[in-house]
Motif scaffolding. Structure first.
Motif, short mmCIF file in Angstrom:
data_model
loop_
_atom_site.label_atom_id
_atom_site.label_comp_id
_atom_site.label_asym_id
_atom_site.label_seq_id
_atom_site.Cartn_x
_atom_site.Cartn_y
_atom_site.Cartn_z
N TYR A 77 0.84 -1.20 0.00
CA TYR A 77 0.00 0.00 0.00
C TYR A 77 0.88 1.26 0.00
O TYR A 77 0.62 2.20 -0.75
CB TYR A 77 -0.92 0.02 1.23
CG TYR A 77 -2.07 -0.94 1.13
CD1 TYR A 77 -3.17 -0.66 0.32
CD2 TYR A 77 -2.07 -2.15 1.84
CE1 TYR A 77 -4.24 -1.54 0.23
CE2 TYR A 77 -3.13 -3.03 1.75
CZ TYR A 77 -4.21 -2.73 0.94
OH TYR A 77 -5.26 -3.61 0.85
N TYR A 78 1.89 1.25 0.85
CA TYR A 78 2.81 2.38 0.88
C TYR A 78 3.58 2.49 -0.43
O TYR A 78 3.84 3.60 -0.91
CB TYR A 78 3.77 2.24 2.05
CG TYR A 78 3.10 2.28 3.40
CD1 TYR A 78 2.43 3.43 3.84
CD2 TYR A 78 3.13 1.18 4.26
CE1 TYR A 78 1.81 3.47 5.08
CE2 TYR A 78 2.52 1.21 5.50
CZ TYR A 78 1.86 2.36 5.91
OH TYR A 78 1.24 2.41 7.13
N ASP A 79 3.95 1.34 -0.99
CA ASP A 79 4.64 1.35 -2.29
C ASP A 79 3.82 2.09 -3.34
O ASP A 79 4.35 2.91 -4.10
CB ASP A 79 4.89 -0.08 -2.78
CG ASP A 79 5.91 -0.83 -1.93
OD1 ASP A 79 6.69 -0.18 -1.22
OD2 ASP A 79 5.91 -2.07 -1.99
N MET A 80 2.53 1.82 -3.37
CA MET A 80 1.67 2.43 -4.38
C MET A 80 1.48 3.92 -4.14
O MET A 80 1.49 4.72 -5.09
CB MET A 80 0.32 1.70 -4.44
CG MET A 80 0.42 0.31 -5.07
SD MET A 80 -1.16 -0.54 -5.22
CE MET A 80 -1.36 -1.21 -3.56
N LEU A 81 1.32 4.33 -2.90
CA LEU A 81 1.20 5.75 -2.59
C LEU A 81 2.47 6.50 -2.98
O LEU A 81 2.42 7.58 -3.57
CB LEU A 81 0.91 5.95 -1.10
CG LEU A 81 -0.46 5.48 -0.60
CD1 LEU A 81 -0.54 5.64 0.92
CD2 LEU A 81 -1.60 6.25 -1.27
N ARG B 51 6.37 14.18 -2.83
CA ARG B 51 7.19 12.99 -3.11
C ARG B 51 8.13 12.68 -1.94
O ARG B 51 8.34 11.51 -1.60
CB ARG B 51 7.98 13.22 -4.40
CG ARG B 51 8.87 12.07 -4.82
CD ARG B 51 9.54 12.38 -6.15
NE ARG B 51 10.31 11.26 -6.64
CZ ARG B 51 10.82 11.17 -7.87
NH1 ARG B 51 10.62 12.17 -8.73
NH2 ARG B 51 11.52 10.12 -8.25
N GLU B 52 8.69 13.71 -1.34
CA GLU B 52 9.62 13.52 -0.22
C GLU B 52 8.90 13.23 1.09
O GLU B 52 9.47 12.60 1.99
CB GLU B 52 10.48 14.78 -0.06
CG GLU B 52 11.42 15.02 -1.23
CD GLU B 52 12.10 16.38 -1.17
OE1 GLU B 52 11.79 17.16 -0.22
OE2 GLU B 52 12.92 16.68 -2.05
N THR B 53 7.64 13.67 1.20
CA THR B 53 6.91 13.55 2.46
C THR B 53 6.14 12.25 2.60
O THR B 53 6.08 11.67 3.69
CB THR B 53 5.92 14.74 2.61
OG1 THR B 53 6.65 15.97 2.54
CG2 THR B 53 5.17 14.67 3.93
N VAL B 54 5.56 11.75 1.50
CA VAL B 54 4.72 10.55 1.57
C VAL B 54 5.43 9.34 2.19
O VAL B 54 4.80 8.60 2.96
CB VAL B 54 4.15 10.21 0.17
CG1 VAL B 54 3.55 8.80 0.14
CG2 VAL B 54 3.08 11.23 -0.22
N PRO B 55 6.73 9.11 1.93
CA PRO B 55 7.39 7.97 2.58
C PRO B 55 7.38 8.01 4.10
O PRO B 55 7.57 6.98 4.75
CB PRO B 55 8.82 8.04 2.02
CG PRO B 55 8.68 8.68 0.69
CD PRO B 55 7.60 9.71 0.90
N SER B 56 7.14 9.18 4.69
CA SER B 56 7.07 9.28 6.14
C SER B 56 5.85 8.57 6.70
O SER B 56 5.80 8.27 7.91
CB SER B 56 7.07 10.75 6.57
OG SER B 56 8.30 11.36 6.24
N LEU B 57 4.84 8.31 5.86
CA LEU B 57 3.69 7.52 6.31
C LEU B 57 4.15 6.12 6.71
O LEU B 57 3.76 5.59 7.75
CB LEU B 57 2.65 7.40 5.19
CG LEU B 57 1.55 8.45 5.09
CD1 LEU B 57 0.72 8.20 3.85
CD2 LEU B 57 0.69 8.47 6.34
#
Length: 210
Positions: free
Chosen positions: A16-20, A128-134
């Motif tokens: 799920y995180y991969d897709m986001l 793009r830089e922020t979403v991986p923090s989820l």
């Protein structure tokens, strides 16, 4: 501690995180491709952004399939669906802008289009830089990124309002050119607005899970 225990007990669903994260990357790729209109023919820009938009559609389809198949998700399925939809909307609106350039044979971007494109690049890069923090549960990063995107959206809105005012107050502009430029500006500004929507969703998730 309770949040950490719950995360440890739940099955890992990293795809799920991969897709986001993939959608966030594609949004930034589309914004960069759109800005190439400064030195690239409109038809080429349109084709490039269209390819990116198709890739995003495939990610959305995979997300919908995953949500339909999985009972337990790392985030509420409604939140996953809304965030996916908003990230995809950024790409769709970027694609609509590129199509305007090609369809209306706009020979070159106006200064306002260039400025808004730069804001869109910066917003999508921040997302793009922020979403991986989820994935990493770095909620303060989500809040900080959201604040920066909101400020950029306000700056973009000011650029848009001035551009529209200038268009309608120009004494010599052809009415057809006015409509062409306005539609392209509308889509660009809307794309930046949806970046702000993503920032709000990320901030809400930070508050909800932090």
């Amino acid at each position: 501690m309770l949040q950490g225990l719950i995360r440890w007990l739940l099955p890992r669903e990293d795809h799920y995180y991969d897709m986001l994260e993939e959608l966030a990357r594609l949004g930034n790729d589309a914004a960069v491709a759109l800005a190439a209109f400064e030195s690239t023919p409109a038809a080429t820009v349109q084709d490039t952004v269209q390819v990116i938009e198709h890739k995003a559609d495939d990610v959305v389809r995979r997300m919908e399939d995953a949500l339909a198949r999985t009972f337990v998700t790392p985030l509420d399925r409604e939140d996953l669906h809304r965030l996916t939809s908003e990230l995809d909307d950024i790409i769709d609106l970027t694609n609509l802008t590129a199509r305007c350039y090609g369809l209306y044979a706009i020979s070159a971007p106006t200064p306002a289009m260039i400025e808004l494109s730069k804001k869109l690049i910066t917003c999508t890069q921040m997302i793009r830089e922020t979403v991986p923090s989820l994935r990493a549960h770095r909620y303060t990063v989500l809040l900080d990124g959201g604040r920066k995107v909101r400020q950029l959206e306000k700056e973009g809105d000011a650029i848009y309002r001035k551009a529209i005012s200038d268009l309608f107050s120009a004494a010599s502009i052809d009415f057809r050119d006015l409509l062409k430029q306005k539609e392209a500006l509308d889509h660009l500004e809307n794309a930046v607005d949806h970046c702000d929507n993503v920032a709000d969703l990320l901030a809400n998730l930070a508050v909800k899970h932090g």
